[in-house]
Write an enzyme that holds these catalytic residues in place. Structure first.
Site, PDB file in Angstrom:
ATOM      1  N   GLU A  56      11.654  36.925 -54.666  1.00  0.00           N
ATOM      2  CA  GLU A  56      12.946  37.463 -55.068  1.00  0.00           C
ATOM      3  C   GLU A  56      14.026  36.382 -55.081  1.00  0.00           C
ATOM      4  O   GLU A  56      14.898  36.371 -55.959  1.00  0.00           O
ATOM      5  CB  GLU A  56      13.372  38.585 -54.114  1.00  0.00           C
ATOM      6  N   THR A 200     -28.335  28.042 -42.792  1.00  0.00           N
ATOM      7  CA  THR A 200     -27.867  27.407 -44.024  1.00  0.00           C
ATOM      8  C   THR A 200     -27.442  25.973 -43.757  1.00  0.00           C
ATOM      9  O   THR A 200     -27.705  25.066 -44.560  1.00  0.00           O
ATOM     10  CB  THR A 200     -26.696  28.210 -44.625  1.00  0.00           C
ATOM     11  N   LEU A 208     -19.042  23.006 -47.657  1.00  0.00           N
ATOM     12  CA  LEU A 208     -18.214  24.228 -47.689  1.00  0.00           C
ATOM     13  C   LEU A 208     -16.764  23.921 -48.025  1.00  0.00           C
ATOM     14  O   LEU A 208     -15.831  24.369 -47.360  1.00  0.00           O
ATOM     15  CB  LEU A 208     -18.307  24.985 -46.357  1.00  0.00           C
TER      16      LEU A 208
END
Length: 377
Positions: A56, A200, A208
């Site tokens: 705003e 993993t 990542l």
């Protein structure tokens, strides 16, 4: 009717502006705003990042004196409290805005209609509910966090047409194509954290990171490791300024925990009765730390644990036109369900092509409050 169509058109402009803050505003929401005077947009703004002025304020600055008597369209109820920035309600009142149209009420407990009430008490005309479904969707993570105190969970995986995420030897690079992998990096960039299991890490040693020029920052990295087997030289533990959290259990060796903490890794104990990391406990802790969104990338055991616990809000699956067959890994391990009636059926499903791959996206929690439309006049 023409007036309503104008409201929707201007709100769509504000929603498009809000998306410019994707990946940078957390723990704040993405917000866009436009000021309209005499049927013309005279001011535009969006919240660029946490700590900066709100949408705003930018829109009012651009509008200048033309804001007096104008209408302000904003995708979220204007704030009425002091945070790192002053209340937007006072800036709106001071600028002489006549009417404020908000897409939705802010679910933050400090707000919940307080901003709109302040504006109404000051004599402004207020309306809420225009394009509310779209506003909730772009801020689904913020709404869930403010509603339940836990992050929004997106489960993502790439698989072959016959539902395999790797060959029987564990080879998985690359099942999906380049366009799909680029889309994943954009998805990572928009999330607060990426989560994988230690399996993993041991198998693929992933970094990542969000490798995209548009990424404002790398998301935090989270590893589930019930006994702290993670190697200290794992790429996910890189000291690059990105927060790293390892979730473990009381079975972890104290000396392993001490070594990780000495590297600056945050180690959190979130054990379940079965000796594994409890996803629900971890999500509550992440929520307390202000994490709004988590991208769960697997493998099958981790994704299965989240699916069994019904903790997945959204699913994104990249399907490659490839067949593997045999005893190869599948995306969801865990217990699964015995009856089709108990299966999680996705809602609001979207399907699109990315080069040779097909992307399927849908919501598991279709009746969740952050997915509903609750229009108010």
């Amino acid at each position: 009717m023409a007036h309503e169509r104008d409201d929707e058109r201007y709100m769509r402009e504000a929603l498009a502006l809000a998306l410019h803050g994707a990946g940078a505003t957390s723990p704040n929401p993405m917000v866009g705003a436009v000021v309209v005077a005499g049927g013309e947009i005279v001011g535009r703004g969006y919240h660029p990042r946490a700590g900066d002025p709100h949408a705003e304020v930018f829109a009012l600055r651009e509008a200048g004196p033309r804001a007096r008597g104008a209408t302000l369209y904003v995708t979220l109820e204007p704030c009425a409290h002091w945070g790192r920035t002053p209340p937007c309600t006072e800036a709106i009142i001071g600028a002489g805005i006549h009417r404020v149209v908000a897409a939705m009420v802010d679910p933050d407990r400090r707000m919940e209609g307080r901003g709109l009430r302040r504006l109404a008490e000051a004599g402004l005309v207020t309306q809420v509910g225009i394009a509310e479904a779209q506003a909730r969707r772009i801020n689904e993570a913020y709404v869930k966090h403010r509603t339940l105190g836990v992050p929004f969970v997106t489960a993502k995986w790439a698989m072959t047409l016959d539902g395999r995420i790797a060959t029987r030897s564990g080879e998985s690079r690359w099942i999906s194509g380049e366009a799909s992998r680029a889309a994943v990096h954009e998805l990572r960039a928009a999330c607060d954290a990426i989560l994988v299991g230690v399996g993993t890490v041991l198998r693929d040693n992933p970094a990542l990171t969000a490798r995209t020029a548009a990424a404002p920052r790398n998301p935090a990295r989270i590893v589930l490791d019930s006994t702290l087997r993670i190697p200290l030289d794992a790429r996910v533990l890189a000291r690059d300024g990105t927060p790293v959290l390892v979730a473990t259990t009381p079975r972890a060796r104290p000396e392993a925990k001490a070594k990780l903490e000495a590297m600056g890794v945050q180690v959190v104990t979130a054990g379940a009765p079965d000796g594994r990391v409890d996803p629900a406990t971890l999500l509550r802790e992440l929520g307390r730390r202000g994490v709004l969104s988590v991208l769960v990338e697997g493998g099958g055991a981790v994704l299965g644990a989240f699916a069994d616990a019904r903790l997945i809000d959204k699913v994104m699956v990249f399907v490659a036109p490839m067949l593997i067959g045999g005893p190869a890994p599948v995306p969801l391990a865990g217990r699964g369900v015995e009856r089709l009636a108990d299966a999680a059926r996705l809602g609001r499903v979207e399907v699109r092509r990315l080069d040779g791959d097909v992307v399927v996206e849908g919501y598991a929690a279709t009746d969740a409050p952050w997915g509903r439309t609750e229009a108010r006049g």
